[in-house]
Design a protein around this motif. Sequence first.
Motif, mmCIF file in Angstrom:
data_model
loop_
_atom_site.group_PDB
_atom_site.id
_atom_site.type_symbol
_atom_site.label_atom_id
_atom_site.label_comp_id
_atom_site.label_asym_id
_atom_site.label_seq_id
_atom_site.Cartn_x
_atom_site.Cartn_y
_atom_site.Cartn_z
ATOM 1 N N HIS A 82 0.845 -1.220 0.000
ATOM 2 C CA HIS A 82 0.000 0.000 0.000
ATOM 3 C C HIS A 82 0.866 1.250 0.000
ATOM 4 N N ASP A 93 6.705 1.966 5.413
ATOM 5 C CA ASP A 93 5.539 1.107 5.655
ATOM 6 C C ASP A 93 4.651 1.120 4.407
ATOM 7 N N GLY A 94 4.568 -0.009 3.743
ATOM 8 C CA GLY A 94 3.755 -0.118 2.524
ATOM 9 C C GLY A 94 4.542 0.221 1.279
ATOM 10 N N GLU A 127 -5.083 0.569 3.098
ATOM 11 C CA GLU A 127 -4.602 -0.570 3.899
ATOM 12 C C GLU A 127 -4.576 -0.181 5.370
ATOM 13 N N GLU A 128 -4.186 1.055 5.675
ATOM 14 C CA GLU A 128 -3.926 1.395 7.074
ATOM 15 C C GLU A 128 -5.178 1.392 7.950
ATOM 16 N N HIS A 189 7.904 -6.192 3.184
ATOM 17 C CA HIS A 189 7.465 -5.175 4.145
ATOM 18 C C HIS A 189 8.511 -5.002 5.250
ATOM 19 N N GLN A 192 8.394 -3.632 11.319
ATOM 20 C CA GLN A 192 7.633 -2.706 12.180
ATOM 21 C C GLN A 192 7.714 -3.120 13.648
ATOM 22 N N HIS A 356 -1.670 -6.845 7.211
ATOM 23 C CA HIS A 356 -1.167 -6.508 5.867
ATOM 24 C C HIS A 356 -2.169 -6.996 4.824
HETATM 25 MN MN MN Z 1 1.877 -1.672 6.067
#
Ligand code: MN
Length: 408
Positions: A82, A93-94, A127-128, A189, A192, A356
């Motif tokens: 994303h 992130d994404g 996505e978030e 990815h 995180q 995800h």
């Molecule tokens: Mn993500």
Amino acid sequence: MSNHRINGDRLITRLDALAAIGATPEGGCRRLALSDEDKAGRDWLCAEMTALGLDVKVDAIGNIVGILRGQEPGPAVIMGSHIDTVATGGRFDGALGVIGGLEVIATLRDLGLQPKRDVAVIAFTNEEGARFQPDMLGSYVWLGGMSVAEGQAQQDADGFVLGTELRRIGYEGAEKPGFLKAHAYFELHIEQGPVLEHEGGGIGAVTGIQGITWLEMTFGGQPNHGGTTPMKYRKDAGLAAARLNVFAHGVTTRIPGQLANMGFIRVEPGNVNVVPETVTVTLDLRNPDQARLDAAEAEIRAYAEAIAAEAGLTVSMRDLARFPPTPFDEAMIGKVEGAAKALGLPVRRMISGAGHDAQMMAQLCPTAMIFVPSIGGLSHNPKEFSEAADMVAGANILLAVVLDVANA
Ligand code: MN
Ligand code: HGY
Ligand code: MN
């Protein structure tokens, strides 16, 4: 597996280019779904896909699909992630998964390789779940778990409607979500979290994703004067919300693997001298084990009802997201491990704490994820950082497994 390599400089250059869109003063990115910043990121991505000669398509929920046609018609090997971010988002992130997919395809073109199967990269809408819920909304609609109409009807906290925003930015496409059949799905990815870094770095061969339950609760109290109303006469929705937050954290100490986060609290009318009329909160509950997740949710719901009754409040509850723990495909996990070892990288199996789009795609086809270390374990934070060398390694693994599966 092939021993081709991606162009690391080109990967980093694209990551920097996307990071400049919606860049924040703190060094992160803010591209909330369907915002002007998200539109700018989408426009940039479509231009990159077009420049790569891909067949670029947008579906009715705004998922952007770039396809490199294979030698034979049939289901595609899909890479994705994303480009929308949370409000305090980072640069990777994404973005790493989408740009990693672009880089794999660019490398295939450089090498003049046309795989047997179509190879595609998808940037999924919202996505978030930071602006519209549920999270992974675009891939959930792609899966058929939610209709386009239902997805487009979602509203954000300010009452903006997803479908209206989608049309406003010009990304309500003609394609039916899920139009491209999937042979396999891989998502690169950042981790995180702190695990890979604590273990000296290397690659995460992700075995699956934990269960996610998002709830919204609204306590209805009695607005009253903060100075004249004796404490025992108050119907204080603010106190109820605070007690609920403390209770939810207590549940995490009693139920193994349980996580809880009250990320959103809205107090109305929000005046310093008024006992709140209503307080709306969200709870993000997660656990790798469904039974434990259900038990935690049941305890929290019961507690909310009890303290509301005790204080003479009303309470209403609404699901915002509900996704079960999702295992990935053993053969695909093995390919990720094999590709990492072939590159001489340490690799370990691990579950994903974050949701995800792979959590949705795993319902459709054999799916796996590749994690690279997050420095300090930070994410959803402008200081989110991963080393270029690790991201290049992750993209090389993505290239190896995609090429292997697309030609099998
Ligand atoms: Mn993500
Ligand atoms: O909430 C999540 O786990 C993801 O960042 N959407
Ligand atoms: Mn995220």
